[in-house]
Write a protein that holds these residues in place. Structure first.
Motif, PDB file in Angstrom:
ATOM      1  N   GLY A 285    -104.445 -55.819  44.240  1.00 41.26           N
ATOM      2  CA  GLY A 285    -103.913 -56.787  42.795  1.00 41.26           C
ATOM      3  C   GLY A 285    -103.642 -57.284  42.765  1.00 41.26           C
ATOM      4  O   GLY A 285    -103.300 -59.051  43.134  1.00 41.26           O
ATOM      5  N   GLY A 286    -102.792 -58.608  40.613  1.00 45.94           N
ATOM      6  CA  GLY A 286    -102.963 -59.817  41.135  1.00 45.94           C
ATOM      7  C   GLY A 286    -100.919 -59.338  40.526  1.00 45.94           C
ATOM      8  O   GLY A 286    -100.470 -60.235  40.162  1.00 45.94           O
ATOM      9  N   LEU A 287    -100.567 -58.252  41.026  1.00 47.18           N
ATOM     10  CA  LEU A 287     -99.377 -58.410  40.318  1.00 47.18           C
ATOM     11  C   LEU A 287     -97.872 -59.532  41.480  1.00 47.18           C
ATOM     12  O   LEU A 287     -98.468 -59.245  42.465  1.00 47.18           O
ATOM     13  CB  LEU A 287     -98.437 -56.880  40.636  1.00 47.18           C
ATOM     14  CG  LEU A 287     -98.982 -55.776  39.789  1.00 47.18           C
ATOM     15  CD1 LEU A 287     -98.451 -54.677  39.317  1.00 47.18           C
ATOM     16  CD2 LEU A 287     -98.654 -55.986  37.751  1.00 47.18           C
ATOM     17  N   THR A 288     -96.824 -59.549  40.759  1.00 44.37           N
ATOM     18  CA  THR A 288     -96.007 -60.242  41.405  1.00 44.37           C
ATOM     19  C   THR A 288     -95.318 -59.296  42.761  1.00 44.37           C
ATOM     20  O   THR A 288     -95.462 -58.576  42.762  1.00 44.37           O
ATOM     21  CB  THR A 288     -95.111 -61.243  40.570  1.00 44.37           C
ATOM     22  OG1 THR A 288     -94.064 -60.388  40.031  1.00 44.37           O
ATOM     23  CG2 THR A 288     -96.349 -62.161  39.816  1.00 44.37           C
ATOM     24  N   ASP A 289     -94.264 -60.220  43.528  1.00 44.29           N
ATOM     25  CA  ASP A 289     -94.069 -59.595  44.091  1.00 44.29           C
ATOM     26  C   ASP A 289     -93.306 -58.774  43.578  1.00 44.29           C
ATOM     27  O   ASP A 289     -92.265 -57.241  43.450  1.00 44.29           O
ATOM     28  CB  ASP A 289     -92.842 -60.070  45.117  1.00 44.29           C
ATOM     29  CG  ASP A 289     -94.068 -60.281  46.035  1.00 44.29           C
ATOM     30  OD1 ASP A 289     -94.832 -60.054  46.829  1.00 44.29           O
ATOM     31  OD2 ASP A 289     -93.825 -61.499  46.811  1.00 44.29           O
ATOM     32  N   ARG A 290     -92.077 -59.373  42.423  1.00 39.73           N
ATOM     33  CA  ARG A 290     -91.206 -58.806  41.993  1.00 39.73           C
ATOM     34  C   ARG A 290     -91.493 -57.319  40.751  1.00 39.73           C
ATOM     35  O   ARG A 290     -90.869 -56.893  40.541  1.00 39.73           O
ATOM     36  CB  ARG A 290     -90.940 -59.887  40.788  1.00 39.73           C
ATOM     37  CG  ARG A 290     -89.516 -59.898  39.865  1.00 39.73           C
ATOM     38  CD  ARG A 290     -89.396 -60.724  38.499  1.00 39.73           C
ATOM     39  NE  ARG A 290     -89.305 -59.657  37.166  1.00 39.73           N
ATOM     40  CZ  ARG A 290     -87.491 -59.730  37.180  1.00 39.73           C
ATOM     41  NH1 ARG A 290     -86.592 -60.194  38.108  1.00 39.73           N
ATOM     42  NH2 ARG A 290     -87.123 -59.111  35.979  1.00 39.73           N
ATOM     43  N   GLU A 291     -93.092 -57.853  39.960  1.00 40.81           N
ATOM     44  CA  GLU A 291     -93.698 -56.862  39.245  1.00 40.81           C
ATOM     45  C   GLU A 291     -93.945 -54.965  40.574  1.00 40.81           C
ATOM     46  O   GLU A 291     -93.483 -54.208  39.785  1.00 40.81           O
ATOM     47  CB  GLU A 291     -95.153 -57.537  39.062  1.00 40.81           C
ATOM     48  CG  GLU A 291     -94.875 -58.621  38.044  1.00 40.81           C
ATOM     49  CD  GLU A 291     -95.638 -59.536  36.865  1.00 40.81           C
ATOM     50  OE1 GLU A 291     -96.101 -59.683  35.783  1.00 40.81           O
ATOM     51  OE2 GLU A 291     -97.004 -58.826  38.051  1.00 40.81           O
ATOM     52  N   ARG A 292     -94.426 -55.886  41.286  1.00 40.88           N
ATOM     53  CA  ARG A 292     -94.849 -54.534  42.122  1.00 40.88           C
ATOM     54  C   ARG A 292     -93.297 -53.956  42.715  1.00 40.88           C
ATOM     55  O   ARG A 292     -92.991 -52.656  42.510  1.00 40.88           O
ATOM     56  CB  ARG A 292     -95.092 -55.069  43.304  1.00 40.88           C
ATOM     57  CG  ARG A 292     -96.854 -55.122  43.689  1.00 40.88           C
ATOM     58  CD  ARG A 292     -97.245 -55.432  44.646  1.00 40.88           C
ATOM     59  NE  ARG A 292     -96.382 -56.466  45.235  1.00 40.88           N
ATOM     60  CZ  ARG A 292     -97.549 -57.935  45.705  1.00 40.88           C
ATOM     61  NH1 ARG A 292     -97.893 -58.467  44.943  1.00 40.88           N
ATOM     62  NH2 ARG A 292     -96.835 -58.793  46.764  1.00 40.88           N
ATOM     63  N   ARG A 293     -92.006 -54.506  42.865  1.00 44.35           N
ATOM     64  CA  ARG A 293     -90.897 -53.800  43.108  1.00 44.35           C
ATOM     65  C   ARG A 293     -90.601 -52.574  41.990  1.00 44.35           C
ATOM     66  O   ARG A 293     -90.011 -51.866  42.164  1.00 44.35           O
ATOM     67  CB  ARG A 293     -89.635 -55.425  43.475  1.00 44.35           C
ATOM     68  CG  ARG A 293     -88.418 -54.317  44.059  1.00 44.35           C
ATOM     69  CD  ARG A 293     -88.215 -53.360  45.047  1.00 44.35           C
ATOM     70  NE  ARG A 293     -88.805 -54.000  45.955  1.00 44.35           N
ATOM     71  CZ  ARG A 293     -88.889 -53.835  47.297  1.00 44.35           C
ATOM     72  NH1 ARG A 293     -89.669 -52.736  47.217  1.00 44.35           N
ATOM     73  NH2 ARG A 293     -89.964 -54.526  48.347  1.00 44.35           N
ATOM     74  N   LEU A 294     -90.798 -53.864  40.912  1.00 40.64           N
ATOM     75  CA  LEU A 294     -89.949 -52.702  39.651  1.00 40.64           C
ATOM     76  C   LEU A 294     -91.073 -51.664  38.884  1.00 40.64           C
ATOM     77  O   LEU A 294     -90.588 -50.793  38.866  1.00 40.64           O
ATOM     78  CB  LEU A 294     -89.706 -53.908  38.304  1.00 40.64           C
ATOM     79  CG  LEU A 294     -88.804 -55.416  38.768  1.00 40.64           C
ATOM     80  CD1 LEU A 294     -89.345 -56.423  37.176  1.00 40.64           C
ATOM     81  CD2 LEU A 294     -87.250 -54.272  38.552  1.00 40.64           C
ATOM     82  N   VAL A 295     -92.136 -52.119  39.568  1.00 38.61           N
ATOM     83  CA  VAL A 295     -93.176 -50.521  39.668  1.00 38.61           C
ATOM     84  C   VAL A 295     -93.061 -49.768  40.501  1.00 38.61           C
ATOM     85  O   VAL A 295     -92.693 -48.741  39.983  1.00 38.61           O
ATOM     86  CB  VAL A 295     -94.803 -51.703  39.414  1.00 38.61           C
ATOM     87  CG1 VAL A 295     -95.289 -49.992  39.844  1.00 38.61           C
ATOM     88  CG2 VAL A 295     -94.541 -52.253  38.725  1.00 38.61           C
TER      89      VAL A 295
END
Length: 105
Positions: free
Chosen positions: A34-44
């Motif tokens: 998908g289109g999540l950023t590295d930061r977004e993936r880490r927080l998820v």
């Protein structure tokens, strides 16, 4: 890669390299799905670890988040956000688990 893993995960990777390789490949495939950023993936991933009440996973994702430049306060906000859906005790526990990592760095 397994030499960088702490504890039981590193032991498993050493003993069963094909299992670790398949697990790593799955992680890479899901990260790129998908289109999540590295930061977004880490927080998820941090949030999911909190929801699963996995202290080790919270430590891991908090440690990696800090190494990736995510501010400690942002990691703590994820713990605070957990209070609503998961309850006060879970959010507080998550905050202490994140603090464990911040205090050792």
């Amino acid at each position: 890669m397994s030499k960088n893993l702490p504890g039981a995960a590193g032991d498993l990777a050493e003993k069963y390299p094909s299992v670790w390789s398949a697990y790593s490949d799955l992680g890479e495939a899901t990260a790129n799905a998908g289109g999540l950023t590295d930061r977004e993936r880490r927080l998820v991933k941090l949030a999911l670890s909190i929801g699963a009440a996995s202290e080790g996973a919270v430590h891991s994702h908090a440690r990696r988040g800090l190494a990736e430049g995510i501010p400690y306060e942002d990691l703590q906000q994820v713990a605070l956000l957990a209070i609503g859906p998961l309850g006060f005790p879970r959010g507080v526990a998550a905050g202490t688990w994140i603090s464990d990592v911040e205090d050792t760095d």
